[in-house]
Design an enzyme around this catalytic site. Sequence first.
Site, short mmCIF file in Angstrom:
data_model
loop_
_atom_site.label_atom_id
_atom_site.label_comp_id
_atom_site.label_asym_id
_atom_site.label_seq_id
_atom_site.Cartn_x
_atom_site.Cartn_y
_atom_site.Cartn_z
N LYS A 220 0.80 -1.13 -0.24
CA LYS A 220 0.05 -0.05 0.08
C LYS A 220 0.84 1.37 0.01
O LYS A 220 0.37 2.49 -0.47
CB LYS A 220 -0.86 0.00 1.30
N GLY A 221 2.13 1.10 0.28
CA GLY A 221 2.99 2.11 0.76
C GLY A 221 3.00 3.32 -0.22
O GLY A 221 3.13 4.57 -0.06
N ASP B 22 7.51 3.05 -1.98
CA ASP B 22 7.62 4.13 -0.97
C ASP B 22 9.09 4.09 -0.79
O ASP B 22 9.67 5.39 -0.60
CB ASP B 22 6.56 3.88 0.32
N ASP C 18 14.59 0.00 1.55
CA ASP C 18 15.23 -0.14 2.92
C ASP C 18 16.39 -1.53 2.77
O ASP C 18 17.35 -1.01 2.22
CB ASP C 18 14.11 -0.41 3.84
N LYS D 193 16.92 4.29 1.95
CA LYS D 193 17.84 4.32 3.28
C LYS D 193 18.90 3.36 3.09
O LYS D 193 19.09 2.16 3.49
CB LYS D 193 16.84 3.61 4.21
N ASP E 218 3.66 3.52 6.55
CA ASP E 218 3.09 3.39 8.05
C ASP E 218 3.67 2.95 9.11
O ASP E 218 4.63 2.42 8.94
CB ASP E 218 1.79 2.46 7.54
N ARG F 153 -0.26 6.71 7.31
CA ARG F 153 -0.20 6.84 5.92
C ARG F 153 -0.68 8.34 5.42
O ARG F 153 -0.13 8.77 4.38
CB ARG F 153 -0.80 5.79 5.21
P1 IMP Z 1 12.51 -3.69 2.31
O1 IMP Z 1 12.19 -4.82 1.61
O2 IMP Z 1 13.44 -3.95 3.74
O3 IMP Z 1 13.53 -2.73 1.48
O4 IMP Z 1 11.35 -3.00 2.78
C1 IMP Z 1 10.58 -2.26 2.03
C2 IMP Z 1 9.28 -1.96 2.59
O5 IMP Z 1 9.54 -1.87 4.17
C3 IMP Z 1 8.72 -0.70 2.29
O6 IMP Z 1 7.73 -0.88 1.00
C4 IMP Z 1 7.95 -0.22 3.48
O7 IMP Z 1 6.64 -0.88 3.32
C5 IMP Z 1 8.67 -1.00 4.73
N1 IMP Z 1 9.63 0.23 5.43
C6 IMP Z 1 10.83 0.09 5.24
N2 IMP Z 1 11.61 1.27 6.02
C7 IMP Z 1 10.29 1.60 6.68
C8 IMP Z 1 10.16 3.11 7.23
O8 IMP Z 1 10.91 3.74 7.95
N3 IMP Z 1 8.60 3.30 7.70
C9 IMP Z 1 7.73 2.65 7.24
N4 IMP Z 1 8.05 1.57 6.31
C10 IMP Z 1 9.13 1.15 6.32
MG MG Z 2 4.78 -0.75 4.69
#
Ligand code: IMP
Ligand code: MG
Length: 194
Positions: free
Chosen positions: A42-43, A99, A102, A130, A158, A164
């Site tokens: 959803k982000g 969004d 990470d 990040k 979120d 959100r």
């Molecule tokens: P990744 O797979 O670790 O890159 O995570 C990505 C997902 O984690 C994003 O689409 C977000 O939904 C969530 N996420 C990562 N960091 C944050 C944050 O600081 N705030 C909120 N959601 C986050």
């Molecule tokens: Mg999320």
Amino acid sequence: MHEDIETILLSEAQILQGIERVAAEVTRAYAGREFTVMSVLKGSCVFASDLIRRVPLRLELAFVAASSYRDGTTSGRLDVNYFPADGEIAGRELLLVDDILDTGRTMLALKNELVARGAASVRTCVFLDKPARRAVPLQADHSCFEIEDKFVVGYGLDFAGAYRNLPYLGVLRQAAIERRQAHQASRAAATGRA
Ligand code: IMP
Ligand code: MG
């Protein structure tokens, strides 16, 4: 809701500046080509809707739903809850929009899956990056802002499903995190999932 925010990292005006810059990059990257913006729910829904209205090209919009965070602020398991039909993927030029990048696991897994399903090309575009937390080798082709390793909410992002709709990006107060966690725990208990 605003009282739960400890610091504002990006104001609405700053956010729009970053989006305009990335919209111009995307417009240059796809000039003269038809492509599909694939928004990761959803982000990224807030970001994607602001972005596409600043890209004056003939594009289509599709969605994929993935969740990687469960009721907390640390990275959890990745669930792909919805994938578009092959007709929306095979042979298409795709711009995968999320969004935040990470650990990068969500975007890498989705990108690989889209390529495996026959996408003609996949570029990635994120509102936030990040880099300190990256666990897989992936760099976004387009990114509006790089942020430090802090858990952020707002503008689509979120915490346990909430915040959100904040129009800016902020960091939550510890008390608000604890209150939301307690709320989630009691809701889970009430629905028998505890
Ligand atoms: P990744 O797979 O670790 O890159 O995570 C990505 C997902 O984690 C994003 O689409 C977000 O939904 C969530 N996420 C990562 N960091 C944050 C944050 O600081 N705030 C909120 N959601 C986050
Ligand atoms: Mg999320």
